[in-house]
Design a protein around this motif. Structure first.
Motif, PDB file in Angstrom:
ATOM      1  N   ALA A 145      32.829  53.437  44.744  1.00 15.73           N
ATOM      2  CA  ALA A 145      33.897  52.900  43.903  1.00 15.73           C
ATOM      3  C   ALA A 145      34.152  51.471  44.356  1.00 15.73           C
ATOM      4  CB  ALA A 145      35.166  53.736  44.010  1.00 15.73           C
ATOM      5  N   ALA A 146      34.292  50.547  43.403  1.00 14.11           N
ATOM      6  CA  ALA A 146      34.439  49.134  43.767  1.00 14.11           C
ATOM      7  C   ALA A 146      35.304  48.418  42.745  1.00 14.11           C
ATOM      8  CB  ALA A 146      33.073  48.464  43.865  1.00 14.11           C
ATOM      9  N   TYR A 147      35.941  47.348  43.227  1.00  9.97           N
ATOM     10  CA  TYR A 147      36.748  46.477  42.356  1.00  9.97           C
ATOM     11  C   TYR A 147      36.506  45.031  42.770  1.00  9.97           C
ATOM     12  CZ  TYR A 147      40.688  44.093  40.197  1.00  9.97           C
ATOM     13  OH  TYR A 147      41.473  43.225  39.472  1.00  9.97           O
ATOM     14  N   GLU A 148      36.341  44.162  41.774  1.00  6.87           N
ATOM     15  CA  GLU A 148      36.092  42.744  42.046  1.00  6.87           C
ATOM     16  C   GLU A 148      36.836  41.903  41.012  1.00  6.87           C
ATOM     17  OE1 GLU A 148      32.306  39.650  41.972  1.00  6.87           O
ATOM     18  OE2 GLU A 148      31.989  41.765  42.525  1.00  6.87           O
ATOM     19  N   ARG A 149      37.392  40.785  41.485  1.00  7.76           N
ATOM     20  CA  ARG A 149      38.107  39.894  40.588  1.00  7.76           C
ATOM     21  C   ARG A 149      37.854  38.452  40.993  1.00  7.76           C
ATOM     22  NH1 ARG A 149      44.604  39.907  39.077  1.00  7.76           N
ATOM     23  NH2 ARG A 149      44.460  38.317  37.414  1.00  7.76           N
ATOM     24  N   ARG A 150      37.887  37.561  40.016  1.00 13.45           N
ATOM     25  CA  ARG A 150      37.725  36.146  40.309  1.00 13.45           C
ATOM     26  C   ARG A 150      38.790  35.346  39.566  1.00 13.45           C
ATOM     27  NH1 ARG A 150      32.284  34.505  36.817  1.00 13.45           N
ATOM     28  NH2 ARG A 150      33.175  34.888  34.746  1.00 13.45           N
ATOM     29  N   ALA A 178      40.419  30.916  39.289  1.00 14.73           N
ATOM     30  CA  ALA A 178      40.327  29.521  39.698  1.00 14.73           C
ATOM     31  C   ALA A 178      41.344  29.256  40.808  1.00 14.73           C
ATOM     32  CB  ALA A 178      40.598  28.610  38.506  1.00 14.73           C
ATOM     33  N   ALA A 179      40.891  28.576  41.870  1.00 20.37           N
ATOM     34  CA  ALA A 179      41.772  28.272  42.998  1.00 20.37           C
ATOM     35  C   ALA A 179      41.195  27.119  43.806  1.00 20.37           C
ATOM     36  CB  ALA A 179      41.952  29.502  43.891  1.00 20.37           C
ATOM     37  N   PHE A 180      42.056  26.164  44.171  1.00 25.75           N
ATOM     38  CA  PHE A 180      41.682  25.048  45.050  1.00 25.75           C
ATOM     39  C   PHE A 180      40.493  24.260  44.498  1.00 25.75           C
ATOM     40  CE2 PHE A 180      43.130  28.655  47.705  1.00 25.75           C
ATOM     41  CZ  PHE A 180      44.384  28.161  48.069  1.00 25.75           C
ATOM     42  N   GLY A 181      40.460  24.100  43.202  1.00 23.14           N
ATOM     43  CA  GLY A 181      39.394  23.331  42.590  1.00 23.14           C
ATOM     44  C   GLY A 181      38.078  24.063  42.456  1.00 23.14           C
ATOM     45  N   GLY A 182      38.019  25.321  42.809  1.00 19.45           N
ATOM     46  CA  GLY A 182      36.794  26.114  42.723  1.00 19.45           C
ATOM     47  C   GLY A 182      37.078  27.498  42.176  1.00 19.45           C
ATOM     48  N   THR A 183      36.239  28.451  42.557  1.00 16.39           N
ATOM     49  CA  THR A 183      36.385  29.831  42.093  1.00 16.39           C
ATOM     50  C   THR A 183      36.581  30.747  43.286  1.00 16.39           C
ATOM     51  OG1 THR A 183      34.953  29.403  40.183  1.00 16.39           O
ATOM     52  CG2 THR A 183      35.309  31.698  40.802  1.00 16.39           C
ATOM     53  N   LEU A 184      37.651  31.523  43.254  1.00 13.26           N
ATOM     54  CA  LEU A 184      37.959  32.484  44.302  1.00 13.26           C
ATOM     55  C   LEU A 184      37.590  33.876  43.805  1.00 13.26           C
ATOM     56  CD1 LEU A 184      39.276  33.242  47.035  1.00 13.26           C
ATOM     57  CD2 LEU A 184      41.452  33.451  45.795  1.00 13.26           C
ATOM     58  N   THR A 185      36.791  34.590  44.586  1.00 17.14           N
ATOM     59  CA  THR A 185      36.375  35.949  44.260  1.00 17.14           C
ATOM     60  C   THR A 185      36.786  36.874  45.392  1.00 17.14           C
ATOM     61  OG1 THR A 185      34.452  35.089  43.070  1.00 17.14           O
ATOM     62  CG2 THR A 185      34.437  37.429  43.616  1.00 17.14           C
ATOM     63  N   PHE A 186      37.385  38.007  45.052  1.00 13.07           N
ATOM     64  CA  PHE A 186      37.807  38.956  46.079  1.00 13.07           C
ATOM     65  C   PHE A 186      37.737  40.368  45.514  1.00 13.07           C
ATOM     66  CE2 PHE A 186      41.502  37.607  43.727  1.00 13.07           C
ATOM     67  CZ  PHE A 186      42.196  38.777  43.474  1.00 13.07           C
ATOM     68  N   GLY A 187      37.723  41.355  46.405  1.00 12.19           N
ATOM     69  CA  GLY A 187      37.664  42.734  45.963  1.00 12.19           C
ATOM     70  C   GLY A 187      37.465  43.681  47.120  1.00 12.19           C
ATOM     71  N   GLY A 188      37.196  44.918  46.777  1.00 12.49           N
ATOM     72  CA  GLY A 188      36.998  45.948  47.784  1.00 12.49           C
ATOM     73  C   GLY A 188      36.096  47.039  47.259  1.00 12.49           C
ATOM     74  N   ALA A 189      35.572  47.852  48.181  1.00 13.64           N
ATOM     75  CA  ALA A 189      34.661  48.924  47.797  1.00 13.64           C
ATOM     76  C   ALA A 189      34.728  50.052  48.807  1.00 13.64           C
ATOM     77  CB  ALA A 189      33.218  48.416  47.686  1.00 13.64           C
ATOM     78  N   ALA A 190      34.424  51.262  48.342  1.00 15.80           N
ATOM     79  CA  ALA A 190      34.310  52.435  49.205  1.00 15.80           C
ATOM     80  C   ALA A 190      33.099  53.229  48.750  1.00 15.80           C
ATOM     81  CB  ALA A 190      35.565  53.295  49.126  1.00 15.80           C
ATOM     82  N   GLU A 191      32.301  53.673  49.691  1.00 18.57           N
ATOM     83  CA  GLU A 191      31.105  54.433  49.344  1.00 18.57           C
ATOM     84  C   GLU A 191      30.796  55.446  50.433  1.00 18.57           C
ATOM     85  OE1 GLU A 191      27.939  51.645  48.888  1.00 18.57           O
ATOM     86  OE2 GLU A 191      28.707  50.365  50.477  1.00 18.57           O
ATOM     87  N   ALA A 192      30.048  56.477  50.054  1.00 18.09           N
ATOM     88  CA  ALA A 192      29.721  57.542  50.997  1.00 18.09           C
ATOM     89  C   ALA A 192      28.351  58.113  50.676  1.00 18.09           C
ATOM     90  CB  ALA A 192      30.776  58.641  50.955  1.00 18.09           C
ATOM     91  N   ALA A 212      36.382  45.274  52.316  1.00 20.48           N
ATOM     92  CA  ALA A 212      37.002  44.281  51.454  1.00 20.48           C
ATOM     93  C   ALA A 212      36.316  42.946  51.691  1.00 20.48           C
ATOM     94  CB  ALA A 212      38.500  44.175  51.723  1.00 20.48           C
ATOM     95  N   PHE A 213      36.393  42.056  50.725  1.00 22.50           N
ATOM     96  CA  PHE A 213      35.746  40.762  50.861  1.00 22.50           C
ATOM     97  C   PHE A 213      36.524  39.718  50.072  1.00 22.50           C
ATOM     98  CE2 PHE A 213      34.157  42.223  46.837  1.00 22.50           C
ATOM     99  CZ  PHE A 213      34.014  41.069  46.078  1.00 22.50           C
ATOM    100  N   ALA A 214      36.325  38.463  50.445  1.00 26.23           N
ATOM    101  CA  ALA A 214      36.886  37.327  49.724  1.00 26.23           C
ATOM    102  C   ALA A 214      35.934  36.158  49.894  1.00 26.23           C
ATOM    103  CB  ALA A 214      38.267  36.970  50.234  1.00 26.23           C
ATOM    104  N   GLY A 215      35.718  35.404  48.818  1.00 19.54           N
ATOM    105  CA  GLY A 215      34.824  34.258  48.876  1.00 19.54           C
ATOM    106  C   GLY A 215      35.289  33.162  47.945  1.00 19.54           C
TER     107      GLY A 215
END
Length: 699
Positions: A347-352, A354-368, A388-391
């Motif tokens: 199961a995963a979720y990701e969103r992007r 606009a932030a600080f003049g660029g693109t902010l992408t973040f989300g989370g995931a769980a797997e088994a 979880a991640f952010a870029g």
């Protein structure tokens, strides 16, 4: 001079009950003392989309009857054509009698009868009938025809009902059928028999498949196919249904055969999709087989792994949410179902944004991953991961046309590992990373509109893995290609990430000519500050410097395309290599593929693989076609599969003959051969006669 008379319904009370206007065109139109309208010479009548032409038409107002002398040509609003020598009809052409008549449906199927009775504007009853879709020549019987005492054409249901019918080939009777029903050529879907298929194999012998199609409404159908031979008794089935928000299809079979006496064998494949809302989709797939050999014994599939799953996805312009649960089953001799692992969920979720003049992408995931084998180690290990991640990324165009892009990311993962003492039970891992990529696209225009693009590439990246070691479950198969030359990591999953500083250099060249010719070349390599031991030798990514990557593509206006990609070291020792050449034209479809894969134990490959695959089809003439396919194992110097087919069709018959041979790697198993024969009578199906023109009659 030819006269013109337009008759309005108001002038003729007999036609007042019908809707529309009747028009009559003739060389001569008179009304006799009895009040009969007589039209003679090049007569044409038009009414409600129907067109009638004849030599003479007499309309008797008192009897409300049309007497027509031929030659008669009648075309209905739906394209149906009737010709006759003489006819007695009502003015609405709904009831009456035609003698020496011929009925032509969709310019495909022609029915000739001594007489045709028109009933209620819906039925045409043909007496002493001959039906065929073949060219009819004087003095020679058609290739095939059906003769019947009576044929009734239901124009509403679009069905043909035959009574006391005989099927003839070149005038020779071969089959008598007391009664049968067939769809007329306008029907797209109708319950009834489909084209039978004769199949012969080394394992199941000579057999015949008799598919029967059942319509269950405008959006559902069922096909049942008995398969009969001396070695097996089988029933195959296919169910399909579609609706506004989704579709489902299921295929399966149940068999009893001599290959496994006393056992009930079978398979079931199904897949479906539901569009719950805009951007939200629920999908599922089911694959099951009673035993490892069933799919190949019956020519269904050569897959040796089966996967059943259910998935959900919700997609918007700036977000993605997904969930997936799958069950895997293997038929490979060197694999165990319980150790694949058989159960896998995510199961995963990701969103992007606009932030600080660029693109902010973040989300989370769980797997088994869940294995069902007993014991400990690789074959019993269970793994669960939550992360979880952010870029953030930004791109800018610098002076002189340089394009600079860069950014950073951080990933956090929490693992729980069971039944494997080689790893800690719980592991927390953090992976920060930064990257900058510099491109310099250089464009030049040549003569004749040719464009050249040369683009050097330099990508600098750094990342590090902080935390304990985790098993690599989702990144065992790693590819090195032009798509990930400048990627932050070449690993496809989450369990493995590249470590340390590295630099990727590359150069690409593209040519676009005015005649449609396109050529693309890409070369590149990766250099590291420290060797990454996570990559397999076969990937070409291990060591302080990777192997050289070289890829090429070529598109020619004649329909010829070529693709090639290889990875090789400084000593010109090649690792993974693939090449494909294809030619597509109105008469030829040809493709050839070469693949070389070196030994890679991390990918489950104990021996190198080198194969040629060829697939082609040639439409020699509008009637004749040839097809061939084959796979050849260069490593073992033996063929894997081979197949050949011949097709022939004219305006009324289609014949397909095929032969395929499958070679096995075991010395104790003999190759299997499959013969196929299909004969279709054209003219009764929605597929129609096709583009093959009818032959010419010769004196």
């Amino acid at each position: 001079m030819r006269g013109l008379l337009v008759l309005l319904l108001a002038l003729w009370p007999a036609l007042a009950s019908a809707q529309g206007t009747a028009s009559l065109v003739a060389d001569s139109v008179t009304v006799d003392a009895a009040g009969r309208l007589i039209a003679e010479g090049n007569v044409e009548a038009f009414y409600d989309g129907s067109r009638l032409s004849a030599a003479r038409i007499v309309y008797d107002q008192a009897a409300d009857r049309l007497s027509i002398d031929g030659p008669i040509f009648l075309q209905g609003p739906d394209g149906e054509i009737v010709t006759a020598e003489r006819a007695e009809l009502d003015p609405r052409l709904e009831n009456g009698l035609l003698r020496g008549a011929r009925l032509v449906l969709e310019r495909q199927l022609q029915l000739t009868a001594g007489r045709i009775d028109r009933i209620d504007g819906r039925y045409s009853a043909l007496t002493r009938t001959a039906a065929t879709a073949c060219q009819v020549c004087d003095g020679r019987a058609p290739l095939w025809e059906i003769r019947a005492a009576q044929v009734v054409h239901d124009e509403v249901e679009r069905q043909l009902y035959f009574e006391n019918a005989t099927f003839l080939i070149r005038g020779v009777p071969v089959l008598w059928i007391p009664a049968m029903r067939l769809p007329d050529p306008t029907v797209e879907r109708a319950t009834g028999l489909l084209v039978p298929r004769i199949r012969t194999t080394d394992r199941l012998g000579l057999g015949i498949k008799l598919p029967y199609f059942v319509t269950l409404g405008p959006s559902r159908d069922l096909t049942l196919t008995p398969y009969l031979s001396r070695e097996t008794t089988s029933v195959e089935a296919r169910y399909r249904e579609a609706w506004l928000s989704g579709e489902i299809e299921a295929t399966g079979a149940v068999s009893r055969d001599s290959l496994r006496p006393g056992e009930v064998r079978g398979y079931l494949f199904a897949d479906g999709e539901w569009r719950l809302a805009p951007g939200r989709t629920l999908t599922f797939g089911l694959e099951a087989s009673s035993d490892p050999d069933y799919l190949t014994d019956y020519g269904i599939s050569d897959r040796d792994r089966l996967t059943s799953f259910v998935g959900y996805a919700a997609v918007t312009a700036d977000s993605l949410a997904e969930a997936h649960l799958a069950y895997h089953r293997t038929f490979r001799e060197d694999e165990v179902d319980g150790a694949l692992p058989p159960w896998e969920g995510r199961a995963a979720y990701e969103r992007r944004m606009a932030a600080f003049g660029g693109t902010l992408t973040f989300g989370g995931a769980a797997e088994a991953l869940l294995r069902t084998t007993d014991g400990t180690g690789d074959l019993a290990r269970d793994v669960a991961r939550a992360g979880a991640f952010a870029g953030w990324q930004r791109q800018a165009i610098l002076p002189a046309g340089f394009v600079l892009s860069g950014g950073g990311s951080v990933e956090l993962g929490f693992y729980r590992i069971a039944d494997d003492p080689a790893f800690d039970r719980t592991v927390t891992r953090v992976t920060p990373a930064v990257q900058a990529t510099l491109r310099w696209p250089l464009i030049a225009r040549g003569t004749g509109g040719t464009a050249h693009l040369l683009e050097p590439l330099l990508a600098v990246a750094w990342s590090t893995n902080r935390g304990g070691a985790v098993p690599n479950e989702d990144s065992a198969v790693v590819e090195f290609d032009e798509g990930n030359l400048d990627a932050l990591t070449r690993y496809p999953g989450e369990d493995a990430r590249e470590d340390g500083a590295r630099v990727a250099v590359g150069l690409s060249y593209t040519l676009i000519a005015a005649d449609g010719t396109e050529l693309g070349l890409t070369a590149g390599r990766i250099y590291r500050a420290e060797a990454d031991t996570g990559f397999d030798l076969a990937s070409g990514l291990n060591g302080l410097s990777s192997d050289w990557l070289l890829s090429a593509r070529l598109d020619l206006p004649l329909g010829i395309t070529a693709r090639a990609r290889t990875v090789f070291d400084d000593d010109l020792e090649f690792d993974k290599t693939e090449a494909r050449l294809a030619w597509a034209s109105p008469t030829v479809d040809l493709s050839a593929t070469y693949v070389y894969l070196p030994v890679a134990r991390s990918e489950g490959r104990e021996e190198s693989i080198a194969e040629w695959t060829v697939d082609g089809r040639w439409q020699v003439t509008p009637s004749w076609s040839l097809a061939a396919e084959g796979r050849y194992d260069l490593s073992d110097a033996r063929p894997v599969t081979a197949g050949f087919g011949v097709g022939w069709r004219n305006e009324c018959v289609e014949v397909d003959v095929s032969i395929s041979r499958s070679y096995t790697s075991g010395e104790e198993q003999d190759p299997t051969t499959d013969f196929g024969l299909e004969v279709s009578l054209l003219g009764f199906s929605a597929e129609g006669v096709g583009a093959v023109p009818p032959g010419r009659c010769r004196n």
